[in-house]
Design a protein around this motif. Structure first.
Motif, PDB file in Angstrom:
ATOM      1  N   GLY A 155      -9.091  -1.703  13.278  1.00 23.60           N
ATOM      2  CA  GLY A 155      -8.250  -2.879  13.461  1.00 23.60           C
ATOM      3  C   GLY A 155      -8.769  -3.961  14.380  1.00 23.60           C
ATOM      4  N   VAL A 156      -7.870  -4.915  14.673  1.00 19.73           N
ATOM      5  CA  VAL A 156      -8.230  -6.156  15.351  1.00 19.73           C
ATOM      6  C   VAL A 156      -8.417  -5.932  16.854  1.00 19.73           C
ATOM      7  N   SER A 175       0.329  -8.394  31.638  1.00 24.30           N
ATOM      8  CA  SER A 175       1.731  -8.857  31.614  1.00 24.30           C
ATOM      9  C   SER A 175       2.390  -8.609  30.255  1.00 24.30           C
ATOM     10  N   HIS A 176       1.657  -7.963  29.347  1.00 27.23           N
ATOM     11  CA  HIS A 176       2.159  -7.623  28.000  1.00 27.23           C
ATOM     12  C   HIS A 176       2.493  -8.863  27.181  1.00 27.23           C
ATOM     13  N   ASP A 177       1.792  -9.975  27.447  1.00 31.70           N
ATOM     14  CA  ASP A 177       2.001 -11.199  26.680  1.00 31.70           C
ATOM     15  C   ASP A 177       1.046 -11.254  25.486  1.00 31.70           C
ATOM     16  N   ILE A 178       0.975 -10.157  24.782  1.00 29.16           N
ATOM     17  CA  ILE A 178       0.105 -10.013  23.617  1.00 29.16           C
ATOM     18  C   ILE A 178       0.948  -9.435  22.494  1.00 29.16           C
ATOM     19  N   ASP A 179       0.817  -9.984  21.308  1.00 30.88           N
ATOM     20  CA  ASP A 179       1.522  -9.435  20.146  1.00 30.88           C
ATOM     21  C   ASP A 179       0.590  -8.444  19.459  1.00 30.88           C
ATOM     22  N   ARG A 180       0.976  -7.176  19.497  1.00 34.80           N
ATOM     23  CA  ARG A 180       0.142  -6.129  18.892  1.00 34.80           C
ATOM     24  C   ARG A 180       0.996  -5.278  17.962  1.00 34.80           C
ATOM     25  N   THR A 290     -10.322  10.871   6.895  1.00 35.65           N
ATOM     26  CA  THR A 290     -10.827  11.936   7.763  1.00 35.65           C
ATOM     27  C   THR A 290     -10.510  11.646   9.228  1.00 35.65           C
ATOM     28  N   ARG A 291      -9.453  10.871   9.470  1.00 37.33           N
ATOM     29  CA  ARG A 291      -9.119  10.452  10.835  1.00 37.33           C
ATOM     30  C   ARG A 291      -7.620  10.214  10.888  1.00 37.33           C
ATOM     31  N   GLN A 292      -7.119   9.843  12.082  1.00 38.11           N
ATOM     32  CA  GLN A 292      -5.705   9.515  12.163  1.00 38.11           C
ATOM     33  C   GLN A 292      -5.431   8.234  11.377  1.00 38.11           C
ATOM     34  N   ALA A 293      -4.328   8.222  10.628  1.00 34.42           N
ATOM     35  CA  ALA A 293      -3.984   7.072   9.782  1.00 34.42           C
ATOM     36  C   ALA A 293      -3.289   6.017  10.634  1.00 34.42           C
ATOM     37  N   LEU A 294      -4.088   5.289  11.419  1.00 32.41           N
ATOM     38  CA  LEU A 294      -3.557   4.288  12.339  1.00 32.41           C
ATOM     39  C   LEU A 294      -4.465   3.063  12.330  1.00 32.41           C
ATOM     40  N   HIS A 295      -3.863   1.884  12.139  1.00 30.27           N
ATOM     41  CA  HIS A 295      -4.624   0.642  12.011  1.00 30.27           C
ATOM     42  C   HIS A 295      -3.967  -0.453  12.848  1.00 30.27           C
ATOM     43  N   ALA A 296      -4.751  -1.089  13.700  1.00 30.65           N
ATOM     44  CA  ALA A 296      -4.259  -2.228  14.497  1.00 30.65           C
ATOM     45  C   ALA A 296      -4.267  -3.456  13.599  1.00 30.65           C
ATOM     46  N   ALA A 297      -3.107  -3.764  13.000  1.00 30.74           N
ATOM     47  CA  ALA A 297      -3.038  -4.768  11.940  1.00 30.74           C
ATOM     48  C   ALA A 297      -2.904  -6.192  12.454  1.00 30.74           C
ATOM     49  N   VAL A 298      -2.232  -6.379  13.595  1.00 35.96           N
ATOM     50  CA  VAL A 298      -1.933  -7.727  14.089  1.00 35.96           C
ATOM     51  C   VAL A 298      -2.302  -7.842  15.572  1.00 35.96           C
ATOM     52  N   LEU A 299      -2.934  -8.947  15.901  1.00 38.91           N
ATOM     53  CA  LEU A 299      -3.196  -9.284  17.297  1.00 38.91           C
ATOM     54  C   LEU A 299      -2.928 -10.770  17.469  1.00 38.91           C
ATOM     55  N   GLY A 300      -1.987 -11.097  18.326  1.00 42.14           N
ATOM     56  CA  GLY A 300      -1.648 -12.490  18.573  1.00 42.14           C
ATOM     57  C   GLY A 300      -1.598 -12.779  20.064  1.00 42.14           C
ATOM     58  N   PHE A 301      -2.096 -13.954  20.466  1.00 41.88           N
ATOM     59  CA  PHE A 301      -2.102 -14.308  21.887  1.00 41.88           C
ATOM     60  C   PHE A 301      -2.389 -15.797  22.034  1.00 41.88           C
ATOM     61  N   THR A 309      -2.546 -21.210  20.228  1.00 36.39           N
ATOM     62  CA  THR A 309      -1.886 -19.983  19.809  1.00 36.39           C
ATOM     63  C   THR A 309      -2.668 -19.375  18.646  1.00 36.39           C
ATOM     64  N   LEU A 310      -3.112 -18.147  18.817  1.00 32.98           N
ATOM     65  CA  LEU A 310      -3.930 -17.468  17.820  1.00 32.98           C
ATOM     66  C   LEU A 310      -3.207 -16.226  17.316  1.00 32.98           C
ATOM     67  N   ARG A 311      -3.337 -15.949  16.030  1.00 33.58           N
ATOM     68  CA  ARG A 311      -2.759 -14.732  15.457  1.00 33.58           C
ATOM     69  C   ARG A 311      -3.662 -14.254  14.326  1.00 33.58           C
ATOM     70  N   PHE A 312      -3.985 -12.984  14.354  1.00 33.73           N
ATOM     71  CA  PHE A 312      -4.890 -12.414  13.363  1.00 33.73           C
ATOM     72  C   PHE A 312      -4.235 -11.191  12.734  1.00 33.73           C
ATOM     73  N   GLU A 313      -4.378 -11.075  11.442  1.00 33.53           N
ATOM     74  CA  GLU A 313      -3.812  -9.943  10.725  1.00 33.53           C
ATOM     75  C   GLU A 313      -4.833  -9.458   9.704  1.00 33.53           C
ATOM     76  N   THR A 314      -5.049  -8.151   9.663  1.00 42.26           N
ATOM     77  CA  THR A 314      -6.007  -7.583   8.724  1.00 42.26           C
ATOM     78  C   THR A 314      -5.317  -6.533   7.859  1.00 42.26           C
ATOM     79  N   PRO A 315      -5.744  -6.408   6.613  1.00 46.56           N
ATOM     80  CA  PRO A 315      -5.150  -5.402   5.729  1.00 46.56           C
ATOM     81  C   PRO A 315      -5.615  -4.001   6.097  1.00 46.56           C
TER      82      PRO A 315
END
Length: 330
Positions: A155-156, A175-180, A290-301, A309-315
């Motif tokens: 993921g991102v 400060s947790h001002d990140i969209d994840r 063959t791994r944990q099924a976990l994907h960081a799909a969105v990152l915004g900040f 303002t930036l936002r990224f999303e991956t399939p």
């Protein structure tokens, strides 16, 4: 240095360790760790996996095998260079300017060098891609790194290319001002279908290599989750696609939180307790996961230097996409 070693092992330190009567029959890694207390059990296991623990000249590769009376030879490689080196590893770059770079990290790539993973990391790739602009930013060992993903989580990710960006991004994460937002494919489905998991997270008291929900101590960890799709019978789903938005970002947070709800990430080798239904196991095998099924799909900040303002999303990557398709057919 031993002159009779192969050329690629000529600089290795050779340790000869005796196993006495009192340790015979014990697990080999435990017996060797007791006989050579300056070498950790985990380090011994890693050396065994590389064929660097030998008896009578033959590699002993299983730490769980029984220790036998006699002498063992342990070959210890020289320390890896302290400074990560640039490597020409392809990167999927989502955004880049003079101050930062955003990439889609593949599963299987560690973020920074560590014992057992001296190269092939995101840091090695960034040093090659960014050149001198990354040198020294955020420290020598982890230049540019302000957050991380587990090696087998895709993921991102964002990395800093300037000191100003590093300081600004570090403050945003603190400060947790990140969209994840992460996407997890889980065994069963968490109940209720939507909610907030708010716990203390820290090292497990029973296994220091694992994280756990703690009654006392640890750090506050907050995950907002929602079941997007449930697969299988409505009354008892066999699997689910779950959206997880991080309010905090602790080590293994989503993996532990999903497991605490009785719905661990599919394929998770550490927190995936319980066996998926046969049809789900077949779907995992067919997907090649063959791994944990976990994907960081969105990152915004907010860009820490330009204020944009930036936002990224991956399939989903191919393995998780194939698994979701197979689960949808249940």
């Amino acid at each position: 240095m031993r002159e009779d070693l192969p050329e690629d092992e000529a600089d290795f330190e050779v340790r000869l360790v005796q196993i006495g009567d009192g340790a015979t029959g014990d697990r080999l890694d435990k017996a060797l760790a007791a006989a050579a207390p300056d070498i950790s059990r985990a380090r011994l296991q890693a050396l065994m996996a590389e064929g660097l623990v030998r008896r009578d000249g033959l590699p002993v590769t299983s730490g769980s095998s029984k220790a036998v009376l006699g002498e063992y030879e342990i070959l210890i490689p020289p320390p890896a260079p302290a400074d990560p080196q640039p490597e020409a590893i392809p990167l999927v770059v989502l955004f880049e300017d003079a101050h930062l770079i955003v990439v889609d990290k593949p599963a299987g790539m560690a973020v920074h060098p560590a014992p057992g993973t001296a190269n092939g990391t995101l840091v090695n790739a960034l040093l090659h891609h960014c050149g001198d602009s990354l040198s020294g930013v955020g420290g020598v060992a982890r230049p540019g790194i302000v957050h991380r993903l587990d090696k087998e989580t895709s993921g991102v990710m964002v990395a800093a290319k300037s000191d100003a960006a590093h300081q600004g991004l570090s403050k945003l994460f603190a400060s947790h001002d990140i969209d994840r937002v992460y996407v997890a494919l889980t065994r069963g489905a968490p109940y209720p279908k939507k909610g907030v998991i708010d716990t203390q997270l820290g090292r497990s008291n029973s296994d220091r290599k694992k994280m756990a929900v703690l009654k006392t101590g640890g750090r506050q960890a907050i995950t907002h989750y929602a079941v997007e799709h449930a697969f299988g019978p409505d009354e008892k789903p066999l699997a689910a696609r779950v959206s997880c938005r991080l309010q905090t970002g602790r080590t293994h947070q989503i993996r532990v939180h999903m497991a605490s709800k009785g719905a661990p990430c599919l394929g998770d080798p550490v927190y995936g307790s319980g066996t998926p239904a046969p049809s789900v196991r077949e779907a995992i095998a067919a997907s090649g996961l063959t791994r944990q099924a976990l994907h960081a799909a969105v990152l915004g900040f907010v860009h820490p230097v330009t204020g944009e303002t930036l936002r990224f999303e991956t399939p989903l990557p191919a393995d998780m996409a194939a698994l979701e398709k197979a689960l949808a057919a249940l």
